[in-house]
Design an enzyme around this catalytic site. Structure first.
Site, PDB file in Angstrom:
ATOM      1  N   GLY A  62      66.902  69.607 -32.626  1.00 53.16           N
ATOM      2  CA  GLY A  62      66.314  70.745 -33.318  1.00 53.16           C
ATOM      3  C   GLY A  62      67.296  71.443 -34.231  1.00 53.16           C
ATOM      4  O   GLY A  62      67.300  72.672 -34.338  1.00 53.16           O
ATOM      5  N   TYR A 117      89.654  61.612 -21.814  1.00 50.39           N
ATOM      6  CA  TYR A 117      88.964  62.867 -22.133  1.00 50.39           C
ATOM      7  C   TYR A 117      89.885  64.060 -21.854  1.00 50.39           C
ATOM      8  O   TYR A 117      90.607  64.093 -20.866  1.00 50.39           O
ATOM      9  CB  TYR A 117      87.682  63.020 -21.319  1.00 50.39           C
TER      10      TYR A 117
END
Length: 328
Positions: free
Chosen positions: A220, A53
């Protein structure tokens, strides 16, 4: 915060796991520090990272950030169940990747140095190695456990039969073997229910889902687009899925609105209700995103809602494990 055991172990971890992949590339170091401090305030004690990462070859940028956060003291390291990973490419030479005993041992030493700690609580194989025998892998892991540098070993992105192979080999050595499997799992990606989840349950592995919101698609995205946001949900994997499944996403967001819950909370609550799931990995880029994630723990999905979610996001085949999912 709610806690549960990690698989069949006695280790207590929070029902939400703090994913750190954004630390460095997307989130500044000071903001990353603030997010980790806030996570502890919320009672989140399970942090996940990986040596790759930061996406700068061999640098382990995210691990370095976490290490400097630990170095501030205040009991930070003692409070955290720390998970990192090994497998990815960390250099230009052939043995700078994979799961050879040589690479496992060296990668662990390098992660410990970057993380500024003596012990990795959960050392996860980031991917299966098809060319390394399990005897070699377990010998390396046993050495690290005996040295106190690793406590538990987990897998990530394994198939069900890989888990069975790993546990059979570990059993022959009287070794604990795998205690967790980290896999992509969300309402839109349910193929692990066929064999990975049943294998994990059989062998006592805790499931740690990554991408629980499918890259933001279940958070959403359409509402946020209307409001002028949702950059994450309109790029990459999420963008492709949105183009294909827009009517489903519209129906999902309507269902969440009718329930009075944020779509992200519903998606996480669904995972928390699934058999074998220990802790979905949340990847907040900001403090506000982290704070809002905690709402998922307050959502209780009734049977009617779970049935409607299955209608919107059908499981693979007939649902449940194989072979029943595809056979009579």
């Amino acid at each position: 915060m709610e806690y549960t055991n990690l698989g069949r172990t006695g280790l207590s971890v929070s029902r939400l796991c703090l994913g750190t992949m954004n630390f460095g590339p997307q989130t500044t170091e000071p903001d990353s520090f603030a997010i980790m401090d806030r996570a502890l305030e919320h009672g989140i004690n399970f942090f996940d990272t990986a040596n790759v990462y930061g996406w700068q070859l061999g640098e382990g940028i995210t691990e370095q950030i976490i290490g400097r956060w630990f170095a501030q003291g205040g009991g930070r390291r003692d409070k955290v169940v720390l998970a990192t990973k090994v497998y990815g490419k960390m250099g230009d030479w052939p043995n700078d990747q994979g799961l050879s005993a040589r690479h496992i041992i060296r990668a662990c030493e390098e992660s410990l140095r970057r993380l500024q700690t003596d012990t990795i609580d959960l050392y996860q194989m980031h991917h299966i190695s098809r060319t390394t025998p399990w005897e070699e892998i377990w010998q390396a892991m046993e050495t690290l456990v005996a040295q106190g540098k690793v406590i538990y070993v987990g897998s990530s992105n394994f198939a069900g039969w890989h888990i069975a192979q790993a546990q059979a080999a570990a059993g022959r050595r009287n070794f604990l073997g795998l205690v967790s499997e980290q896999c992509i799992y969300n309402l839109m990606t349910r193929h692990v229910e066929l064999e990975v989840v049943p294998a994990a349950q059989h062998y006592g592995l805790g499931i740690i889902p990554w991408s629980p919101l499918h890259g933001g698609l279940l958070a959403g995205v359409l509402r946020k687009m209307t409001e002028g946001g949702a950059a994450r949900g309109t790029s990459g994997r999420a963008a492709d899925a949105l183009a294909e499944h827009r009517p489903t996403v519209e129906a999902y967001e309507k269902l969440c609105a009718d329930l009075g819950h944020d779509p992200a909370d519903v998606a996480l609550a669904w995972l928390l209700s699934r058999p074998g799931v220990t802790a979905p990995i949340i990847g907040p880029r900001t403090l506000d995103q982290l704070d809002r994630t905690l709402g998922a723990l307050e959502v209780d999905l009734d049977e009617a809602t779970l049935k409607r979610l299955d209608e919107l996001f059908p499981p693979v085949g007939n649902g449940g494990p194989g072979p029943e999912a595809w056979a009579w």
